[in-house]
Design a protein around this motif. Structure first.
Motif, mmCIF file in Angstrom:
data_model
loop_
_atom_site.group_PDB
_atom_site.id
_atom_site.type_symbol
_atom_site.label_atom_id
_atom_site.label_comp_id
_atom_site.label_asym_id
_atom_site.label_seq_id
_atom_site.Cartn_x
_atom_site.Cartn_y
_atom_site.Cartn_z
ATOM 1 N N UNK A 168 2.505 3.000 -3.714
ATOM 2 C CA UNK A 168 1.770 2.006 -2.935
ATOM 3 C C UNK A 168 0.915 2.746 -1.911
ATOM 4 N N UNK A 169 -0.377 2.489 -1.929
ATOM 5 C CA UNK A 169 -1.287 3.145 -0.994
ATOM 6 C C UNK A 169 -1.288 2.432 0.358
ATOM 7 N N UNK A 170 -1.406 3.209 1.403
ATOM 8 C CA UNK A 170 -1.570 2.658 2.738
ATOM 9 C C UNK A 170 -3.059 2.395 2.978
ATOM 10 N N UNK A 171 -3.385 1.179 3.379
ATOM 11 C CA UNK A 171 -4.775 0.836 3.695
ATOM 12 C C UNK A 171 -5.013 1.095 5.173
ATOM 13 N N UNK A 172 -5.871 2.063 5.481
ATOM 14 C CA UNK A 172 -6.108 2.427 6.878
ATOM 15 C C UNK A 172 -6.887 1.319 7.577
ATOM 16 N N UNK A 173 -6.745 1.255 8.872
ATOM 17 C CA UNK A 173 -7.447 0.271 9.689
ATOM 18 C C UNK A 173 -8.917 0.685 9.802
ATOM 19 N N UNK A 174 -9.804 -0.079 9.188
ATOM 20 C CA UNK A 174 -11.223 0.305 9.194
ATOM 21 C C UNK A 174 -11.829 0.223 10.586
ATOM 22 N N UNK A 175 -11.176 -0.498 11.488
ATOM 23 C CA UNK A 175 -11.695 -0.600 12.851
ATOM 24 C C UNK A 175 -11.589 0.707 13.616
ATOM 25 N N UNK A 229 -2.033 9.295 -0.369
ATOM 26 C CA UNK A 229 -1.244 8.129 0.034
ATOM 27 C C UNK A 229 -2.029 7.077 0.801
ATOM 28 N N UNK A 230 -3.318 7.314 1.061
ATOM 29 C CA UNK A 230 -4.067 6.357 1.879
ATOM 30 C C UNK A 230 -5.455 6.095 1.314
ATOM 31 N N UNK A 231 -5.926 4.870 1.548
ATOM 32 C CA UNK A 231 -7.258 4.460 1.098
ATOM 33 C C UNK A 231 -7.949 3.679 2.206
ATOM 34 N N UNK A 232 -9.248 3.670 2.131
ATOM 35 C CA UNK A 232 -10.058 2.777 2.957
ATOM 36 C C UNK A 232 -10.534 1.665 2.039
ATOM 37 N N UNK A 233 -10.322 0.417 2.424
ATOM 38 C CA UNK A 233 -10.714 -0.686 1.546
ATOM 39 C C UNK A 233 -11.069 -1.904 2.394
ATOM 40 N N UNK A 234 -12.209 -2.524 2.091
ATOM 41 C CA UNK A 234 -12.667 -3.650 2.905
ATOM 42 C C UNK A 234 -13.730 -4.440 2.163
#
Length: 399
Positions: free
Chosen positions: A332-339, A255-260
């Motif tokens: 819908x994927x949750x985009x994790x906070x890259x910070x 359910x989650x991705x890292x994207x930046x």
């Protein structure tokens, strides 16, 4: 198959040129007999760099939408308003659509694919990512046996050209940007390129396709290259690295991705560090293939037109996979906070920074700046430590 092209800008003119000059060659290779019945543009009296039957030129796109002989509408006007309306009109007229409109697919793909599905027509967009580099088709077809867990790469030629000139010719950012503008690589307003927005559209599309669910563009974190200066280029070189604007996504869970998109110090042993000028390169990591690299010109009339024509041929011959890609999914994927993600970082702060009251050690001092390298720390923590510095820059370091 009869088609109508809407928009004769750089890419539209290229598509018209390819289909006018290569029609018989394309037929011999694919059995796709493609006839351009209409080519629509507001300025149909201008000059073109090649010969073709000018009777196809029209200035009203509705002629294309309303003609029952037209099988494929090729939308190449760009933007997110008129283009969207044209595509929806085409779908409802039971016409297939090919586009190169990355912003439209990234932001409105779910809605557009729903309407395409309702009308049982195809919607293809190979040219939206990577220009002439085949990436969407391999991702969805050639790599179909794989679970793609990570995608990263250089996905904007303008920013890559600027960073290349800063490194090789030792130009300032503004000098390199002016150079790019003079060569036609940068728009009058270069924000989409240098602020990471264009690359953001592309990684959003690729990640959503690869992971099987949509990622809301507004949830992505984008950083550009405006703050990179010659000191950073010099410091990166001392570290045996090269600064590149890297678009990156990683599947973290169901359910989650890292994207930046962010400027990154890439070790010179990595292939991506050697991708220069206006070239793009995209790496995928698959469960069976491992790392796969796609490299080539990411923009321009001819490369992008090549990708558009490839999609038209697929529809004409019926050889594309009959799927709705990810857009038929309610996932819908949750985009994790890259910070919040710990990693390795390059930090530049002005020399007014009180290094003694921080946990950091100075790696180097250049002019009036301290260069700091920090490992196993989040960007949030770094910002807290350096918040009182007059000037600051944080860049990710690829490991």
């Amino acid at each position: 198959m009869k088609i109508g092209i809407i928009g004769l800008g750089t890419v539209g003119e290229g598509v018209l040129k390819v289909l006018s000059t290569e029609r018989s060659n394309i037929f011999e290779k694919s059995t796709a007999d493609i006839e351009v019945k209409y080519a629509c543009d507001l300025n149909i009296n201008r000059e073109f760099s090649f010969d073709f039957d000018r009777s196809v030129l029209i200035d009203d796109y509705k002629v294309i939408i309303n003609d029952p002989e037209i099988d494929v509408v090729v939308e190449l006007i760009g933007g997110e308003t008129i283009a969207k309306n044209i595509i929806i009109e085409a779908f409802r007229a039971k016409k297939n659509v090919v586009t190169a409109n990355k912003a439209l697919v990234a932001k409105h793909g779910v809605e557009l694919f729903r309407i395409a599905k309702e009308n049982q027509v195809s919607f293809l967009f190979e040219a939206a990512v990577g220009g002439g580099i085949p990436i969407i088709t391999p991702l969805m077809e050639s790599l179909v046996a794989n679970t793609i867990t990570e995608i990263r790469g250089i996905m904007n030629g303008t920013s890559n050209y600027i960073l290349t000139k800063m490194k090789i010719d030792k130009l300032s950012f503004n000098e390199a940007l002016s150079n790019a503008s003079a060569k036609g690589y940068a728009e009058t307003d270069p924000s989409y390129d240098i602020d990471g927005i264009d690359a953001g559209h592309k990684i959003n599309i690729l990640a959503s396709l690869a992971y099987g669910g949509s990622i809301k563009f507004k949830d992505m974190q984008l950083s550009g290259i405006r703050e990179i200066n010659t000191i950073d280029i010099f410091a990166a070189n001392q570290l045996n690295c090269t600064i590149k604007l890297i678009a990156h996504s990683k599947l973290l869970s169901e359910s989650s991705v890292q994207i930046s998109v962010e400027p990154t110090l890439v070790p010179n042993l990595e292939i991506l560090s050697k991708v220069d000028d206006v070239y793009n390169a995209i790496e995928t990591i698959g469960s069976y293939t491992g790392e796969t690299l796609f490299y080539g010109k990411g923009a321009g009339m001819d490369p992008t037109a090549s990708a558009v024509v490839a999609d038209i041929v697929k529809i004409t011959t019926g050889t594309h996979i009959k799927s709705d890609y990810f857009f038929n999914s309610t996932k819908v994927f949750n985009a994790v906070d890259i910070n919040t993600i710990k990693g390795s970082y390059y930090i530049r702060v002005s020399s007014d920074f009180d290094i003694e009251k921080s946990p950091f050690k100075i790696y180097n001092e250049i002019d009036n700046y301290y260069i700091i390298l920090a490992n196993d720390i989040s960007r949030n923590d770094i910002n807290e430590y350096i918040k009182n510095s007059q000037e600051k820059l944080i860049l990710k370091m690829m490991k």
